[in-house]
Design a protein around this motif. Structure first.
Motif, PDB file in Angstrom:
ATOM      1  N   VAL A 122       3.435 -26.002  48.171  1.00 33.85           N
ATOM      2  CA  VAL A 122       4.076 -24.814  48.411  1.00 33.85           C
ATOM      3  C   VAL A 122       3.159 -23.865  48.545  1.00 33.85           C
ATOM      4  O   VAL A 122       3.232 -22.712  49.508  1.00 33.85           O
ATOM      5  N   ARG A 123       1.826 -23.798  48.135  1.00 29.79           N
ATOM      6  CA  ARG A 123       0.730 -23.111  48.567  1.00 29.79           C
ATOM      7  C   ARG A 123       0.353 -23.153  50.049  1.00 29.79           C
ATOM      8  O   ARG A 123       0.111 -22.201  50.762  1.00 29.79           O
ATOM      9  N   ILE A 125       2.314 -23.967  52.416  1.00 31.52           N
ATOM     10  CA  ILE A 125       3.316 -23.349  53.328  1.00 31.52           C
ATOM     11  C   ILE A 125       3.144 -21.873  53.319  1.00 31.52           C
ATOM     12  O   ILE A 125       3.345 -21.211  54.249  1.00 31.52           O
ATOM     13  N   GLU A 126       2.765 -21.345  52.170  1.00 41.73           N
ATOM     14  CA  GLU A 126       2.592 -19.935  51.868  1.00 41.73           C
ATOM     15  C   GLU A 126       1.321 -19.273  52.619  1.00 41.73           C
ATOM     16  O   GLU A 126       1.252 -18.139  53.255  1.00 41.73           O
ATOM     17  N   TYR A 204      10.751 -27.949  57.830  1.00 38.14           N
ATOM     18  CA  TYR A 204       9.761 -28.380  57.062  1.00 38.14           C
ATOM     19  C   TYR A 204       9.791 -29.736  56.864  1.00 38.14           C
ATOM     20  O   TYR A 204      10.715 -30.402  56.879  1.00 38.14           O
ATOM     21  N   ALA A 224       9.299 -30.071  45.844  1.00 41.32           N
ATOM     22  CA  ALA A 224       8.894 -28.652  45.821  1.00 41.32           C
ATOM     23  C   ALA A 224       9.267 -28.161  47.328  1.00 41.32           C
ATOM     24  O   ALA A 224       9.589 -27.007  47.305  1.00 41.32           O
ATOM     25  N   VAL A 225       9.072 -29.083  48.102  1.00 39.56           N
ATOM     26  CA  VAL A 225       9.172 -28.310  49.755  1.00 39.56           C
ATOM     27  C   VAL A 225      10.762 -28.597  49.857  1.00 39.56           C
ATOM     28  O   VAL A 225      11.253 -27.425  50.557  1.00 39.56           O
ATOM     29  N   ASP A 227      12.943 -27.894  47.767  1.00 40.12           N
ATOM     30  CA  ASP A 227      13.611 -26.524  47.017  1.00 40.12           C
ATOM     31  C   ASP A 227      13.436 -25.388  47.684  1.00 40.12           C
ATOM     32  O   ASP A 227      14.008 -24.498  47.828  1.00 40.12           O
ATOM     33  N   LEU A 228      11.883 -25.107  48.267  1.00 41.96           N
ATOM     34  CA  LEU A 228      11.635 -23.909  48.972  1.00 41.96           C
ATOM     35  C   LEU A 228      12.413 -23.936  50.154  1.00 41.96           C
ATOM     36  O   LEU A 228      12.983 -22.625  50.391  1.00 41.96           O
ATOM     37  N   GLY A 231      15.874 -22.610  49.385  1.00 42.26           N
ATOM     38  CA  GLY A 231      15.637 -21.272  48.876  1.00 42.26           C
ATOM     39  C   GLY A 231      15.699 -20.457  50.224  1.00 42.26           C
ATOM     40  O   GLY A 231      16.523 -19.272  50.150  1.00 42.26           O
ATOM     41  N   GLN A 232      15.200 -20.923  51.367  1.00 41.05           N
ATOM     42  CA  GLN A 232      15.237 -20.106  52.566  1.00 41.05           C
ATOM     43  C   GLN A 232      16.381 -20.340  53.580  1.00 41.05           C
ATOM     44  O   GLN A 232      16.711 -19.785  54.551  1.00 41.05           O
TER      45      GLN A 232
END
Length: 366
Positions: A122-123, A125-126, A204, A224-225, A227-228, A231-232
């Motif tokens: 997640v970090r 990706i951010e 992703y 985690a990927v 879920d992110l 959400g998008q």
């Protein structure tokens, strides 16, 4: 070549490995940052089981699947928007891509250390998203600099464009990628004109170890990927790029046998290409004759005349009508005579929007 997908991500995420798995192009792969300097370009087949049905229906000996261009782009680091690492080259290449395949590392490997020392998808990706947003802010500020004087003296077009630029800037200042906001039509038009990076659709790709080595930690990272992405409203695909690259080094007729022997499914590659297709809002139509069954790629909503032009310019120039057979119909009918007898064929005019899976025969006169 037309539409393409740019493979992006942090260094050592598996971008070049994935590129090789998709294209069998043999791009250099190494466990150190910036192994890829100049972009690599290749094509990948778009798997579609309907093509075999079309070939059977048309008695076509040759099958020609659709292809999608894939670009392997140098790894990004923090500060890329200010030119750090290979930032300027990275941003220039991604600006040319129509869709982003964002490869995210979901495995640990001490022989290829993570550029940020720890694994945190997640970090990661951010980090990439932040650099793309900063680059977009810089593009918008340059445009605003050009607009300030004419807007100040009352030029209505400049004022309208400045309002659109302000709207986009406000989104990015809040840490919202443009594609995830809800920009007005004028703002969206300006973003497209400036070819901003954060309006591009993203798929992703959670890159994991070989399928028989995926552990609980890798599973957690992949979720985690996913879920992110959820959400998008984006798509996430799991991939084991290294295993698929190694299988891809064999001849096409050997790959299925090798994959079965080692218990490796080739499905993730197809899933990823189809995900890119969906992100780009593409559909496939088919043509078939005694020589070849062929898949063609068009944007969803393309009319019959434009689709005819993909096959041959004369087909569009002298367009009369298109004879259409839907996927359910050619899956049932053994040949054209049978389809005609069953009343499955239909004739459409120039306003017809070609649908995904249509088998088309264009009537024209020049």
């Amino acid at each position: 070549m037309g539409l393409n997908c740019g493979i992006v991500g942090l260094p050592n995420a598996g971008k070049s490995t994935l590129f090789n798995a998709l294209t069998s192009a043999g791009a250099e792969v190494a466990g150190y940052p910036f192994c890829t300097v100049d972009r690599n370009v290749g094509t990948t087949l778009v798997p579609d089981p309907r093509l075999e049905q079309v070939a059977r229906y048309g008695a076509s000996p040759k099958l020609s699947p659709a292809r999608l261009e894939v670009v392997d782009i140098a790894g990004l680091v923090r500060g890329a928007s200010r030119g750090e690492g290979l930032g300027n080259k990275f941003l220039g290449h991604i600006r040319e891509a129509d869709c982003i395949l964002h490869v995210v590392r979901c495995y640990d490997n001490q022989s290829a250390p993570h550029i940020l020392a720890t694994i945190d998808p997640v970090r990661d990706i951010e980090v990439v998203a932040a650099e793309l947003m900063l680059a977009d802010l810089a593009s918008l500020e340059r445009r605003r600099d050009r607009l300030r004087t004419p807007a100040k003296v009352g030029d209505p077009a400049a004022r309208a464009e400045m309002a659109a630029a302000d709207e986009l800037t406000s989104l990015l200042d809040r840490g919202v990628e443009i594609r995830l906001g809800d920009p007005s039509p004028p703002a969206l038009a300006l973003a497209a004109e400036l070819n901003l990076l954060t309006i591009k659709p993203v798929v992703y790709v959670a890159n994991v170890p070989d399928p028989d080595q995926t552990d609980d930690q890798a599973e957690t990272w992949c979720r985690a990927v996913e879920d992110l992405a959820s959400g998008q409203g984006a798509q996430a695909v799991r991939n084991y790029a290294r295993a698929l690259m190694e299988i891809g080094e064999f001849d096409a007729e050997e790959r299925d046998e090798i994959a079965a022997e080692f218990g490796v499914s080739l499905a993730p590659l197809g899933e990823m290409v189809r995900a890119a297709y969906r992100a780009l809002d593409l559909v496939t139509f088919f043509t078939a004759n005694r020589n070849e069954a062929r898949a063609w790629t068009i944007r969803r909503g393309t009319d019959a005349v434009a689709a005819a032009g993909k096959v041959h310019t004369d087909f569009a120039r002298g367009f009369i009508a298109v004879e259409v057979l839907g996927p359910e119909a050619y899956a049932q009918a053994a040949n054209r005579a049978q389809a005609q007898q069953a009343g499955l064929l239909r004739l459409e005019g120039r306003e017809y929007r070609v649908q995904d899976g249509d088998l088309c025969e264009f009537r024209f006169s020049v």
